[in-house]
Design an enzyme around this catalytic site. Structure first.
Site, short mmCIF file in Angstrom:
data_model
loop_
_atom_site.label_atom_id
_atom_site.label_comp_id
_atom_site.label_asym_id
_atom_site.label_seq_id
_atom_site.Cartn_x
_atom_site.Cartn_y
_atom_site.Cartn_z
N THR A 18 20.13 44.30 78.17
CA THR A 18 21.07 43.60 77.27
C THR A 18 22.37 43.28 77.98
O THR A 18 22.87 42.16 77.93
CB THR A 18 21.35 44.48 76.03
N GLY A 39 31.60 42.34 60.47
CA GLY A 39 31.79 43.48 61.37
C GLY A 39 33.00 43.28 62.26
O GLY A 39 33.03 42.35 63.07
N GLY A 40 34.00 44.14 62.10
CA GLY A 40 35.23 44.03 62.89
C GLY A 40 35.27 45.01 64.03
O GLY A 40 36.31 45.59 64.35
N LEU A 52 34.69 41.01 67.32
CA LEU A 52 36.04 40.56 67.66
C LEU A 52 36.06 39.78 68.97
O LEU A 52 36.77 38.77 69.09
CB LEU A 52 37.00 41.74 67.73
N MET A 104 27.28 53.71 72.58
CA MET A 104 26.39 52.73 73.21
C MET A 104 27.21 51.91 74.21
O MET A 104 27.69 50.82 73.91
CB MET A 104 25.74 51.84 72.16
N HIS A 121 28.47 51.90 80.79
CA HIS A 121 28.91 52.88 81.80
C HIS A 121 28.52 54.31 81.42
O HIS A 121 28.29 55.13 82.30
CB HIS A 121 30.41 52.77 82.10
N HIS A 150 55.90 48.33 91.62
CA HIS A 150 56.70 47.47 90.74
C HIS A 150 56.72 46.05 91.28
O HIS A 150 56.93 45.87 92.47
CB HIS A 150 58.15 48.01 90.67
#
Length: 466
Positions: free
Chosen positions: A41, A180-181, A186, A318, A321, A444
């Site tokens: 997948t 589904g959020g 998203l 799920m 990694h 920086h």
């Protein structure tokens, strides 16, 4: 019949990494994959293609909304060529899956195309163009997951779609309704919002990305509303119906009042379910639980002692990694080593922009466990690097033990958070204190200075630049 030390069923990130590590450790290894391309997948219809579309759509949005401010003027209209964008995504996928083919050859791993089905605990039938039987002393089940659905929704893969279809649409939706959020909804919602779609998110819980720290949910919600997303939380979807080229979604809000939404596409992204179809697990003595997951012990060993399972098909997050770590863990266990995985230190990432990333405990979890903790937070807009790139949204928050100063959780939302979270993982793996991180030099100007400043804030509230 070919015999192997290890057979791996499934070639996603967990499976192919497990196969490589087994081969590295001297085991004769076979990899079984039902689809024509390797990578599962993640590489084919998940992590990689979605990131390609997120990047392409981000470039488009920058060209339309931000280039002029940077002094870049483009004559005429900037246009989206969706067909070309999807083709580029597919080229990225093809190159990546081709890379897995190369790694299999390099490591002398035999690849079988077909469905791996147990005959017994040491024999697997590969049901491809023709049936082939192989023998394996040990087997690793890495069959992954498929998109979940709600029982009353009929996914037609045309207008009512899953993430798989959303990655290859032929047109930009006029109004995309996302059920589904969470992460997938998203990310793909943002892709099409950038390209010009109206996007409405319907989430059952009281906030988007509900499994993450509530501070992250609140900030991402603010960013998405600023981008003109419509977000309906605490809404229970009760029907999804297609009428011609329209999809009508009905849901009840928290007061029990019905709302009706009409769009031309509806993306159902309500999570994923473990996939074991065709595995014939019972023939090998492998037990599944009532959620369809393969049952494993702390060593990822199934009820059959020579068979292990990893990734989305077992308990836990799920995540690609996480599956990779488990694949290496099992390979090294089979080789007689004593590997470890700290599941608390597997980071979670949402690849929206701003990106969202976290590792360790949330504030909600620490409160529930009764842990005394302190908080150090630093806004991204106070960084010179953020002002230079105009990426001002977000913050870094560090949670540390009030008594020992050990870092217990790091939560961030902002530009490049997906890359920055690795610093937090390293710190927590070595049980660093907030003061330890605050005393490390950070280049920086960089976005990672926000981590140092948040650590300073957690250490006696002494952030320098706010």
């Amino acid at each position: 019949m070919n015999s192997y030390d290890v057979a791996v069923i499934g070639s996603g990130p967990g499976g192919y990494v497990a196969a490589i590590r087994c081969a590295q450790l001297g085991m004769k290894t076979a990899l079984i994959e039902k689809y024509a391309t390797l990578g599962g997948t993640c590489l084919n219809v998940g992590c990689i293609p979605s990131k390609a579309l997120l990047d392409s759509s981000h470039h488009y949005e920058d060209a339309v909304k931000h280039f002029e401010e940077h002094g870049i003027e483009i004559p005429g209209d900037v246009k989206v060529n969706l067909e070309k964008m999807i083709a580029r995504k597919q080229a990225v996928v093809d190159q990546t899956t081709g890379g897995i083919d190369f790694l299999m050859k390099k490591n002398n791993i035999d690849v079988y195309n077909g469905i791996g089905s147990f005959k017994d605990a040491t024999h697997i039938t590969v049901l491809g163009e023709k049936a082939t039987e192989i023998e394996a002393k040990s087997t690793i089940i890495a069959t992954g997951s498929k998109p979940s659905n709600l029982p009353f929704i009929k996914i037609d893969k045309e207008r009512i779609i899953t993430s798989t279809e959303a990655l290859k649409l032929k047109e930009i939706p006029k109004h995309l309704i996302v059920i589904g959020g969470g992460v997938i909804g998203l990310e793909l919602g943002q892709v099409y919002k950038r390209l010009g779609a109206e996007v409405t998110v319907v989430e059952y819980m009281d906030r988007i990305i509900p499994t993450m720290d509530s501070g992250l949910s609140k900030e991402l919600n603010k960013v998405f509303k600023k981008a003109k997303f419509t977000i309906n939380t605490s809404h229970k979807v009760k029907s999804v119906e297609r009428k011609g080229d329209e999809v009508i979604v009905k849901a009840d809000n928290k007061k029990g009042e019905e709302i009706e939404l009409t769009g031309d596409y509806c993306l159902v992204s309500v999570g994923r379910r473990p996939y074991t179809d065709g595995l014939n697990a019972e023939a090998a003595g492998v037990k599944l639980n009532d959620r369809g997951q393969v049952e494993v012990n702390d060593h990822l060993q199934t009820s059959a002692s020579n068979i292990y399972a990893i990734g989305d098909v077992v308990k836990g997050a799920m995540l690609a990694h996480k599956a990779e770590e488990e694949g290496v863990f099992v390979a090294e266990t089979l080789a007689g080593q004593k590997p470890h995985i700290d599941y608390n230190l597997i980071p979670g990432v949402v690849y929206t922009w701003p990106e969202v990333a976290a590792v360790g405990k949330t504030e909600e979890q620490l409160k529930e466990a009764g842990v005394d903790y302190k908080v150090g937070s630093f806004p991204m807009r106070a960084l010179g690097r953020s002002r230079a790139s105009m990426d001002l949204d977000g913050f870094v928050k560090i949670l540390a033990d009030k008594n020992t100063d050990e870092i217990l959780g790091v939560h961030m939302i902002g530009a490049r958070a997906a890359d920055m979270i690795a610093e937090a993982v390293v710190a927590m793996e070595y049980r660093a204190s907030a003061e330890d991180v605050s005393r490390m030099s950070h280049a920086h100007p960089t976005f990672t200075e926000a981590i140092k400043e948040a650590a300073l804030a957690a250490t006696d509230d002494r952030a320098l630049h706010i």
